[in-house]
Write an enzyme that holds these catalytic residues in place. Structure first.
Site, short mmCIF file in Angstrom:
data_model
loop_
_atom_site.label_atom_id
_atom_site.label_comp_id
_atom_site.label_asym_id
_atom_site.label_seq_id
_atom_site.Cartn_x
_atom_site.Cartn_y
_atom_site.Cartn_z
N GLU A 163 8.38 -16.89 17.01
CA GLU A 163 7.88 -16.58 15.88
C GLU A 163 8.60 -15.51 15.35
OE1 GLU A 163 3.48 -15.82 16.63
OE2 GLU A 163 3.28 -17.92 16.48
N CYS A 180 9.18 -23.86 15.90
CA CYS A 180 8.22 -24.58 16.89
C CYS A 180 9.10 -24.95 18.13
CB CYS A 180 7.73 -25.72 16.25
SG CYS A 180 6.58 -25.51 14.86
N GLU A 234 9.00 -27.86 19.62
CA GLU A 234 9.83 -29.16 19.70
C GLU A 234 11.19 -28.83 19.13
OE1 GLU A 234 6.85 -28.15 18.52
OE2 GLU A 234 5.52 -30.08 18.54
N CYS A 267 4.07 -30.72 14.23
CA CYS A 267 4.40 -30.43 12.77
C CYS A 267 5.18 -31.54 12.12
CB CYS A 267 4.70 -29.10 12.23
SG CYS A 267 6.35 -28.70 12.26
N CYS A 320 9.07 -30.82 12.45
CA CYS A 320 9.33 -31.17 13.80
C CYS A 320 9.51 -32.80 13.86
CB CYS A 320 8.46 -30.82 14.95
SG CYS A 320 8.78 -28.97 15.13
N1 THU Z 1 3.69 -24.73 16.96
C1 THU Z 1 4.53 -25.38 17.73
O1 THU Z 1 5.50 -24.69 18.08
N2 THU Z 1 4.61 -26.59 17.69
C2 THU Z 1 3.46 -27.61 17.19
O2 THU Z 1 3.74 -28.73 17.50
C3 THU Z 1 2.30 -26.98 16.15
C4 THU Z 1 2.83 -25.48 16.23
C5 THU Z 1 3.71 -23.34 16.80
C6 THU Z 1 4.23 -22.77 15.51
C7 THU Z 1 3.40 -21.15 15.58
O3 THU Z 1 4.25 -20.39 16.43
C8 THU Z 1 2.02 -21.60 16.41
O4 THU Z 1 2.35 -22.71 16.98
C9 THU Z 1 0.86 -21.65 15.47
O5 THU Z 1 1.13 -22.65 14.38
#
Ligand code: THU
Length: 150
Positions: A55, A64, A66, A99, A102
């Site tokens: 983040e 993310c 992925e 998401c 990704c």
């Molecule tokens: N996030 C991911 O890393 N992968 C996903 O498939 C969904 C969301 C993360 C982004 C963010 O840091 C946190 O999850 C909340 O959305």
């Protein structure tokens, strides 16, 4: 999409991929959401590349798990993949799925990639694939060669 549990998965390489994705959550940099996601990408060579969400104080720059995994892999010359496992623990029954951004990045390298979504807290697994998650994706083959003058 098929809903199952870790205990019901007999394929040792899939079980291991799921467990590796769960371990990758421990590296998540999540000062804002506190929501840890881990990914484990299985290359056709058998190599496994992990990723976690990273983040940023400028929230929109968050990456993310992925995409972390796929960018790590490609940057090391690994570009052919046979599966990805994604782990997250949500408060409800829902298993976190990639998401939109990704999905597009995964489809670039394998539009039919098998995808395993895992909740390590309750053992639930959802088995799906990029074909289901991103139907009718725009893919490298869709670009007109003329665009590049060849
Ligand atoms: N996030 C991911 O890393 N992968 C996903 O498939 C969904 C969301 C993360 C982004 C963010 O840091 C946190 O999850 C909340 O959305």
């Amino acid at each position: 999409m098929e809903n199952t549990t870790l205990d019901d998965i007999k394929d040792a390489s899939v079980r291991s991929l799921l467990e590796t994705s769960a371990l990758a959550r421990s590296k998540a940099y999540i000062p804002y959401s506190k929501f840890a996601v881990g990914a484990a990408l299985l290359a056709t060579s058998g190599q496994v590349v992990t990723g976690c969400n990273v983040e940023n104080v400028s929230f929109g720059l968050t990456i993310c798990a992925e995409r972390t995994a796929i960018v790590k892999a490609v940057s090391e010359g690994v570009t052919t993949f046979s599966a990805i496992a994604v782990s997250a623990v949500s408060k409800n029954e829902f298993i976190v799925s990639p998401c939109g951004a990704c999905r597009q990045v995964l489809a670039e390298f394998n539009a039919n990639l098998p995808v395993y979504l895992y909740n390590p807290e309750n053992g639930k697994v959802c088995i799906t694939s990029m074909t289901v998650l991103l139907p009718a994706a725009v893919l490298p083959a869709n670009l007109n060669d003329a665009l590049f003058g060849n």
